[in-house]
Enzyme design. Structure first.
Site, PDB file in Angstrom:
ATOM      1  N   TYR A 297       0.844  -1.202   0.000  1.00 36.69           N
ATOM      2  CA  TYR A 297       0.000   0.000   0.000  1.00 36.69           C
ATOM      3  C   TYR A 297       0.876   1.246   0.000  1.00 36.69           C
ATOM      4  O   TYR A 297       1.724   1.437   0.875  1.00 36.69           O
ATOM      5  CB  TYR A 297      -0.891  -0.024   1.232  1.00 36.69           C
ATOM      6  N   TYR A 341      -5.745   5.298  -7.191  1.00 39.85           N
ATOM      7  CA  TYR A 341      -5.985   5.212  -5.753  1.00 39.85           C
ATOM      8  C   TYR A 341      -7.386   4.648  -5.549  1.00 39.85           C
ATOM      9  O   TYR A 341      -8.380   5.369  -5.624  1.00 39.85           O
ATOM     10  CB  TYR A 341      -5.855   6.595  -5.116  1.00 39.85           C
TER      11      TYR A 341
END
Length: 389
Positions: A297, A341
Protein backbone atom coordinates in the site's frame (compact mmCIF):
# COMPACT_ATOMS: atom_id res chain seq x y z
CA UNK A 1 -6.63 -15.77 13.47
CA UNK A 2 -4.86 -14.94 16.70
CA UNK A 3 -1.82 -12.80 17.39
CA UNK A 4 -0.53 -15.77 19.41
CA UNK A 5 -1.00 -18.75 17.13
CA UNK A 6 -1.44 -19.82 13.51
CA UNK A 7 -4.93 -20.09 12.02
CA UNK A 8 -6.41 -22.70 9.69
CA UNK A 9 -7.95 -20.44 7.01
CA UNK A 10 -5.20 -20.85 4.42
CA UNK A 11 -6.06 -22.82 1.30
CA UNK A 12 -9.80 -22.95 1.87
CA UNK A 13 -10.83 -20.06 -0.40
CA UNK A 14 -9.60 -18.39 -3.57
CA UNK A 15 -10.05 -15.26 -5.64
CA UNK A 16 -11.66 -16.30 -8.92
CA UNK A 17 -12.73 -13.01 -10.47
CA UNK A 18 -11.53 -9.41 -10.71
CA UNK A 19 -13.20 -6.48 -12.39
CA UNK A 20 -12.84 -2.73 -12.53
CA UNK A 21 -14.11 0.39 -14.18
CA UNK A 22 -11.72 2.74 -15.93
CA UNK A 23 -9.64 4.86 -13.54
CA UNK A 24 -10.23 8.58 -14.11
CA UNK A 25 -10.40 12.01 -12.53
CA UNK A 26 -14.07 12.55 -13.44
CA UNK A 27 -16.16 9.42 -13.92
CA UNK A 28 -19.34 11.28 -14.83
CA UNK A 29 -21.53 8.76 -13.02
CA UNK A 30 -22.62 7.83 -9.51
CA UNK A 31 -20.58 5.78 -7.09
CA UNK A 32 -23.36 3.17 -7.12
CA UNK A 33 -23.04 2.80 -10.89
CA UNK A 34 -19.26 2.44 -10.56
CA UNK A 35 -19.74 -0.28 -7.93
CA UNK A 36 -22.22 -2.20 -10.05
CA UNK A 37 -20.02 -1.99 -13.15
CA UNK A 38 -17.06 -3.36 -11.20
CA UNK A 39 -19.12 -6.16 -9.62
CA UNK A 40 -20.58 -7.27 -12.95
CA UNK A 41 -17.13 -7.17 -14.58
CA UNK A 42 -15.66 -9.31 -11.79
CA UNK A 43 -18.46 -11.86 -12.09
CA UNK A 44 -17.99 -12.03 -15.86
CA UNK A 45 -14.29 -12.61 -15.30
CA UNK A 46 -15.09 -15.42 -12.86
CA UNK A 47 -17.58 -17.09 -15.20
CA UNK A 48 -20.34 -16.57 -12.64
CA UNK A 49 -23.65 -14.69 -12.64
CA UNK A 50 -25.32 -12.40 -10.12
CA UNK A 51 -27.56 -15.32 -9.16
CA UNK A 52 -24.49 -17.17 -7.85
CA UNK A 53 -23.64 -14.45 -5.32
CA UNK A 54 -24.84 -14.74 -1.73
CA UNK A 55 -22.39 -12.44 0.04
CA UNK A 56 -21.03 -8.89 -0.27
CA UNK A 57 -18.27 -7.07 1.61
CA UNK A 58 -17.23 -3.43 1.38
CA UNK A 59 -15.75 -0.55 3.41
CA UNK A 60 -17.54 1.45 6.10
CA UNK A 61 -16.65 4.58 4.10
CA UNK A 62 -18.48 3.31 1.01
CA UNK A 63 -21.65 5.16 -0.02
CA UNK A 64 -23.16 2.17 -1.83
CA UNK A 65 -24.72 -0.25 0.72
CA UNK A 66 -24.62 -3.97 0.13
CA UNK A 67 -28.38 -4.32 -0.35
CA UNK A 68 -28.43 -1.45 -2.84
CA UNK A 69 -25.56 -2.92 -4.85
CA UNK A 70 -27.26 -6.31 -4.75
CA UNK A 71 -30.49 -4.86 -6.09
CA UNK A 72 -28.81 -2.80 -8.80
CA UNK A 73 -26.54 -5.66 -9.90
CA UNK A 74 -29.33 -8.23 -10.09
CA UNK A 75 -28.10 -10.21 -7.08
CA UNK A 76 -30.82 -12.01 -5.12
CA UNK A 77 -30.85 -13.18 -1.53
CA UNK A 78 -27.81 -12.57 0.67
CA UNK A 79 -26.71 -14.77 3.55
CA UNK A 80 -23.65 -12.66 4.37
CA UNK A 81 -22.82 -8.97 4.25
CA UNK A 82 -20.08 -7.10 6.06
CA UNK A 83 -18.22 -3.81 6.20
CA UNK A 84 -14.66 -3.14 7.35
CA UNK A 85 -13.58 0.05 9.10
CA UNK A 86 -10.46 2.25 8.90
CA UNK A 87 -10.37 3.43 5.30
CA UNK A 88 -7.63 1.88 3.18
CA UNK A 89 -6.70 -0.44 6.03
CA UNK A 90 -9.82 -2.43 5.15
CA UNK A 91 -8.74 -3.55 1.67
CA UNK A 92 -7.25 -6.98 2.35
CA UNK A 93 -9.62 -7.52 5.26
CA UNK A 94 -12.58 -7.50 2.86
CA UNK A 95 -11.07 -10.58 1.21
CA UNK A 96 -10.32 -12.09 4.61
CA UNK A 97 -13.98 -11.63 5.60
CA UNK A 98 -15.09 -13.24 2.34
CA UNK A 99 -12.73 -16.17 2.86
CA UNK A 100 -13.96 -16.68 6.43
CA UNK A 101 -17.56 -16.73 5.22
CA UNK A 102 -16.78 -19.21 2.46
CA UNK A 103 -14.62 -21.46 4.66
CA UNK A 104 -17.30 -21.64 7.35
CA UNK A 105 -20.13 -22.31 4.89
CA UNK A 106 -21.92 -19.04 5.66
CA UNK A 107 -21.76 -18.09 1.97
CA UNK A 108 -20.71 -19.72 -1.29
CA UNK A 109 -19.71 -16.76 -3.49
CA UNK A 110 -18.76 -13.42 -1.94
CA UNK A 111 -17.95 -10.24 -3.85
CA UNK A 112 -15.76 -7.57 -2.25
CA UNK A 113 -16.09 -4.10 -3.78
CA UNK A 114 -14.97 -0.50 -3.42
CA UNK A 115 -16.19 2.40 -5.53
CA UNK A 116 -15.89 6.15 -5.17
CA UNK A 117 -15.58 9.47 -6.96
CA UNK A 118 -12.59 10.38 -4.85
CA UNK A 119 -11.32 13.00 -7.29
CA UNK A 120 -14.48 14.58 -8.66
CA UNK A 121 -16.40 14.17 -5.39
CA UNK A 122 -15.11 13.96 -1.84
CA UNK A 123 -11.32 14.22 -1.87
CA UNK A 124 -9.81 12.44 1.12
CA UNK A 125 -6.56 14.36 0.68
CA UNK A 126 -8.32 17.60 1.57
CA UNK A 127 -8.30 16.51 5.19
CA UNK A 128 -10.84 16.49 7.99
CA UNK A 129 -14.02 18.40 7.20
CA UNK A 130 -17.25 18.46 9.24
CA UNK A 131 -16.36 15.30 11.15
CA UNK A 132 -19.01 14.05 13.55
CA UNK A 133 -17.74 13.65 17.13
CA UNK A 134 -16.66 10.10 17.97
CA UNK A 135 -14.61 8.47 20.71
CA UNK A 136 -11.82 7.61 18.29
CA UNK A 137 -11.94 11.12 16.85
CA UNK A 138 -10.73 12.64 20.11
CA UNK A 139 -7.17 11.78 19.07
CA UNK A 140 -7.49 14.15 16.14
CA UNK A 141 -8.47 16.88 18.56
CA UNK A 142 -4.93 16.88 19.92
CA UNK A 143 -3.46 17.44 16.46
CA UNK A 144 -5.79 19.49 14.27
CA UNK A 145 -5.46 22.75 16.22
CA UNK A 146 -1.72 22.71 15.60
CA UNK A 147 -2.03 22.47 11.82
CA UNK A 148 -1.95 18.71 11.29
CA UNK A 149 -5.05 18.78 9.08
CA UNK A 150 -4.37 16.39 6.21
CA UNK A 151 -3.13 12.82 5.70
CA UNK A 152 0.11 14.18 4.24
CA UNK A 153 0.77 16.20 7.38
CA UNK A 154 0.14 13.18 9.62
CA UNK A 155 2.51 10.97 7.63
CA UNK A 156 5.13 13.71 7.46
CA UNK A 157 5.62 13.52 11.22
CA UNK A 158 6.60 9.85 11.08
CA UNK A 159 8.59 10.31 7.88
CA UNK A 160 10.68 13.09 9.41
CA UNK A 161 11.50 10.93 12.42
CA UNK A 162 12.42 8.00 10.15
CA UNK A 163 14.90 10.15 8.24
CA UNK A 164 16.39 11.54 11.45
CA UNK A 165 16.76 8.14 13.11
CA UNK A 166 18.65 6.61 10.19
CA UNK A 167 20.55 9.66 8.98
CA UNK A 168 18.75 9.80 5.63
CA UNK A 169 17.48 12.56 3.35
CA UNK A 170 14.06 12.90 1.66
CA UNK A 171 15.61 11.77 -1.63
CA UNK A 172 15.45 8.15 -0.43
CA UNK A 173 11.67 8.20 -0.82
CA UNK A 174 12.13 8.77 -4.54
CA UNK A 175 13.07 5.14 -5.15
CA UNK A 176 9.50 4.06 -4.39
CA UNK A 177 7.99 6.74 -6.61
CA UNK A 178 10.29 5.93 -9.52
CA UNK A 179 9.60 2.18 -9.23
CA UNK A 180 5.85 2.67 -9.18
CA UNK A 181 5.84 5.04 -12.12
CA UNK A 182 8.11 2.77 -14.15
CA UNK A 183 5.53 0.02 -13.87
CA UNK A 184 2.60 2.38 -14.42
CA UNK A 185 4.22 3.61 -17.63
CA UNK A 186 3.75 0.12 -19.12
CA UNK A 187 0.21 -0.38 -17.80
CA UNK A 188 -2.53 0.88 -20.16
CA UNK A 189 -5.03 0.97 -17.28
CA UNK A 190 -2.82 3.32 -15.25
CA UNK A 191 -3.50 7.03 -15.08
CA UNK A 192 0.22 7.66 -15.60
CA UNK A 193 0.55 5.23 -18.49
CA UNK A 194 3.51 6.25 -20.63
CA UNK A 195 4.76 8.71 -18.01
CA UNK A 196 7.76 7.35 -16.07
CA UNK A 197 9.74 9.64 -13.78
CA UNK A 198 13.34 9.88 -12.62
CA UNK A 199 14.89 10.53 -9.24
CA UNK A 200 15.60 14.04 -10.48
CA UNK A 201 11.90 14.53 -11.23
CA UNK A 202 11.07 13.40 -7.73
CA UNK A 203 13.60 15.75 -6.16
CA UNK A 204 12.30 18.65 -8.25
CA UNK A 205 8.65 18.16 -7.35
CA UNK A 206 7.21 20.71 -4.95
CA UNK A 207 6.96 20.25 -1.22
CA UNK A 208 3.56 19.23 0.13
CA UNK A 209 4.54 18.87 3.79
CA UNK A 210 8.26 18.44 4.44
CA UNK A 211 9.75 15.88 4.03
CA UNK A 212 7.02 14.81 1.55
CA UNK A 213 7.07 16.08 -2.01
CA UNK A 214 4.23 15.93 -4.52
CA UNK A 215 5.60 12.69 -6.01
CA UNK A 216 5.62 11.05 -2.57
CA UNK A 217 1.82 11.35 -2.40
CA UNK A 218 -0.67 9.12 -4.18
CA UNK A 219 -3.08 10.50 -6.72
CA UNK A 220 -6.85 10.87 -6.30
CA UNK A 221 -9.09 8.68 -8.44
CA UNK A 222 -12.66 8.01 -9.54
CA UNK A 223 -13.40 4.34 -10.12
CA UNK A 224 -14.51 0.97 -8.85
CA UNK A 225 -12.89 -2.42 -8.24
CA UNK A 226 -14.43 -5.76 -7.28
CA UNK A 227 -13.02 -9.13 -6.20
CA UNK A 228 -14.89 -12.48 -6.28
CA UNK A 229 -14.10 -15.12 -3.63
CA UNK A 230 -15.33 -18.71 -3.45
CA UNK A 231 -14.10 -22.03 -2.13
CA UNK A 232 -10.84 -23.48 -3.41
CA UNK A 233 -12.74 -26.57 -4.58
CA UNK A 234 -15.26 -24.64 -6.63
CA UNK A 235 -12.53 -22.38 -7.97
CA UNK A 236 -10.93 -25.28 -9.82
CA UNK A 237 -14.04 -25.64 -12.00
CA UNK A 238 -14.12 -21.97 -13.05
CA UNK A 239 -12.45 -20.41 -16.12
CA UNK A 240 -9.64 -18.46 -14.45
CA UNK A 241 -6.64 -19.94 -12.61
CA UNK A 242 -7.49 -19.49 -8.91
CA UNK A 243 -5.48 -17.20 -6.68
CA UNK A 244 -5.59 -19.22 -3.48
CA UNK A 245 -5.77 -17.28 -0.21
CA UNK A 246 -2.71 -18.74 1.52
CA UNK A 247 -3.04 -16.45 4.54
CA UNK A 248 -5.00 -13.37 5.59
CA UNK A 249 -4.67 -11.11 8.61
CA UNK A 250 -5.75 -7.90 10.28
CA UNK A 251 -3.66 -5.91 12.71
CA UNK A 252 -3.79 -3.00 15.14
CA UNK A 253 -0.86 -2.10 17.34
CA UNK A 254 -0.62 -0.85 20.90
CA UNK A 255 -1.55 2.82 21.29
CA UNK A 256 -3.11 2.63 17.81
CA UNK A 257 -4.81 5.70 16.41
CA UNK A 258 -5.99 6.61 12.94
CA UNK A 259 -2.93 8.16 11.28
CA UNK A 260 -1.90 10.07 14.43
CA UNK A 261 -0.19 7.45 16.62
CA UNK A 262 2.45 9.96 17.70
CA UNK A 263 2.63 8.88 21.33
CA UNK A 264 4.16 5.49 20.69
CA UNK A 265 7.67 4.82 21.89
CA UNK A 266 8.99 4.79 18.32
CA UNK A 267 7.78 6.56 15.16
CA UNK A 268 10.16 4.85 12.74
CA UNK A 269 7.98 1.81 12.05
CA UNK A 270 4.40 0.64 11.56
CA UNK A 271 3.47 -1.62 14.49
CA UNK A 272 0.05 -2.38 13.02
CA UNK A 273 1.73 -3.84 9.94
CA UNK A 274 4.12 -5.71 12.18
CA UNK A 275 1.11 -7.48 13.71
CA UNK A 276 -0.11 -8.41 10.21
CA UNK A 277 3.34 -9.58 9.15
CA UNK A 278 3.79 -11.89 12.13
CA UNK A 279 0.38 -13.45 11.57
CA UNK A 280 0.89 -13.95 7.84
CA UNK A 281 4.29 -15.59 8.29
CA UNK A 282 3.10 -17.73 11.19
CA UNK A 283 -0.05 -18.99 9.50
CA UNK A 284 1.47 -19.54 6.05
CA UNK A 285 4.79 -21.02 7.22
CA UNK A 286 6.47 -18.72 4.68
CA UNK A 287 9.16 -16.08 4.99
CA UNK A 288 10.20 -13.04 2.94
CA UNK A 289 12.41 -15.19 0.70
CA UNK A 290 9.31 -17.12 -0.44
CA UNK A 291 7.53 -14.05 -1.83
CA UNK A 292 7.80 -13.42 -5.57
CA UNK A 293 5.95 -10.09 -5.81
CA UNK A 294 5.10 -7.41 -3.26
CA UNK A 295 2.04 -5.21 -3.69
CA UNK A 296 2.47 -2.76 -0.83
CA UNK A 297 0.00 0.00 0.00
CA UNK A 298 1.56 3.22 -1.21
CA UNK A 299 -0.55 6.20 -0.27
CA UNK A 300 2.75 7.79 0.79
CA UNK A 301 6.24 6.57 -0.14
CA UNK A 302 7.79 6.52 3.38
CA UNK A 303 5.27 3.94 4.55
CA UNK A 304 6.29 1.56 1.75
CA UNK A 305 9.83 1.58 3.13
CA UNK A 306 8.60 0.97 6.66
CA UNK A 307 6.41 -1.92 5.50
CA UNK A 308 9.35 -3.68 3.87
CA UNK A 309 11.21 -3.41 7.16
CA UNK A 310 8.24 -4.61 9.25
CA UNK A 311 7.92 -7.71 7.06
CA UNK A 312 11.62 -8.45 7.40
CA UNK A 313 12.65 -8.01 3.78
CA UNK A 314 15.48 -5.81 5.02
CA UNK A 315 16.82 -4.28 8.21
CA UNK A 316 15.43 -1.04 9.67
CA UNK A 317 16.63 1.97 7.72
CA UNK A 318 17.73 -0.12 4.72
CA UNK A 319 14.52 -0.29 2.67
CA UNK A 320 15.43 2.51 0.26
CA UNK A 321 18.48 0.59 -0.90
CA UNK A 322 16.40 -2.57 -1.09
CA UNK A 323 13.93 -0.85 -3.44
CA UNK A 324 16.68 0.83 -5.48
CA UNK A 325 18.28 -2.57 -6.09
CA UNK A 326 14.96 -4.04 -7.33
CA UNK A 327 15.41 -6.81 -4.77
CA UNK A 328 11.68 -7.57 -4.88
CA UNK A 329 9.30 -6.83 -7.78
CA UNK A 330 7.19 -4.10 -6.23
CA UNK A 331 3.78 -2.66 -7.17
CA UNK A 332 3.86 -4.04 -10.68
CA UNK A 333 0.59 -2.32 -11.61
CA UNK A 334 2.06 1.07 -10.76
CA UNK A 335 0.58 1.26 -7.30
CA UNK A 336 -1.64 4.03 -6.06
CA UNK A 337 1.01 6.53 -7.05
CA UNK A 338 0.96 5.38 -10.67
CA UNK A 339 -2.13 3.34 -11.53
CA UNK A 340 -5.01 4.52 -9.34
CA UNK A 341 -5.99 5.21 -5.75
CA UNK A 342 -8.74 2.67 -5.07
CA UNK A 343 -8.03 2.19 -1.37
CA UNK A 344 -5.77 -0.75 -2.21
CA UNK A 345 -8.38 -2.89 -3.97
CA UNK A 346 -6.65 -2.49 -7.34
CA UNK A 347 -3.51 -3.82 -5.68
CA UNK A 348 -5.32 -7.04 -4.78
CA UNK A 349 -6.39 -7.33 -8.41
CA UNK A 350 -2.77 -6.97 -9.54
CA UNK A 351 -1.68 -9.70 -7.11
CA UNK A 352 -4.29 -11.96 -8.71
CA UNK A 353 -3.00 -11.13 -12.19
CA UNK A 354 0.52 -12.03 -11.14
CA UNK A 355 -0.70 -15.43 -9.92
CA UNK A 356 -2.60 -15.94 -13.17
CA UNK A 357 0.39 -14.87 -15.27
CA UNK A 358 -1.53 -12.04 -16.95
CA UNK A 359 0.04 -8.86 -15.56
CA UNK A 360 1.38 -6.31 -18.03
CA UNK A 361 4.53 -6.37 -15.90
CA UNK A 362 4.49 -10.11 -15.31
CA UNK A 363 7.11 -11.60 -13.01
CA UNK A 364 8.24 -14.92 -14.43
CA UNK A 365 7.19 -17.86 -12.28
CA UNK A 366 5.30 -15.76 -9.74
CA UNK A 367 3.66 -18.24 -7.37
CA UNK A 368 3.19 -16.19 -4.21
CA UNK A 369 2.25 -12.53 -3.84
CA UNK A 370 2.12 -10.41 -0.71
CA UNK A 371 -0.53 -7.68 -0.60
CA UNK A 372 -0.96 -5.05 2.11
CA UNK A 373 -3.65 -2.53 2.97
CA UNK A 374 -3.53 1.03 4.30
CA UNK A 375 -0.90 1.97 6.87
CA UNK A 376 -1.00 4.37 9.78
CA UNK A 377 -4.41 2.89 10.60
CA UNK A 378 -5.54 -0.58 11.71
CA UNK A 379 -4.71 -2.61 8.64
CA UNK A 380 -4.69 -5.97 6.89
CA UNK A 381 -2.72 -8.17 4.51
CA UNK A 382 -2.90 -11.22 2.26
CA UNK A 383 -0.66 -13.83 0.78
CA UNK A 384 -2.06 -15.21 -2.48
CA UNK A 385 -0.65 -18.23 -4.26
CA UNK A 386 -1.12 -20.57 -7.17
CA UNK A 387 -3.17 -23.72 -6.63
CA UNK A 388 0.00 -25.80 -6.37
CA UNK A 389 2.22 -23.32 -4.50
Amino acid sequence: MSVRRADSLGGKAAVVGIGATEFSKDSGRSELKLAVEAVRAALDDAGLTPADVDGLVTFTMDTSPEITVAQAAGIGELSFFSRIHYGGGAACATVQQAALAVASGVADVVVCYRAFNERSGRRFGSGVQQREPTAEGTALGWNLPFGLLTPASWVAMAAQRYLHAYGLTPDVFGHVAVTDRRHAARNPAAYFYGKPITLADHAASRWIVEPLRLLDCCQETDGGQAIVVTSAERARDLPQPPAVIVAAAQGAGRAQEQMTSFYRDDLTGLPEMGVVARQLWRSSGLSPSDIDVGILYDHFTPFVLMQLEEFGFCAPGEAAGFVAADSLPLNTHGGQLGEAYLHGMNGIAEAVRQIRGSSVNQVSGAARTLVTAGTGVPTSGLILGTDNA
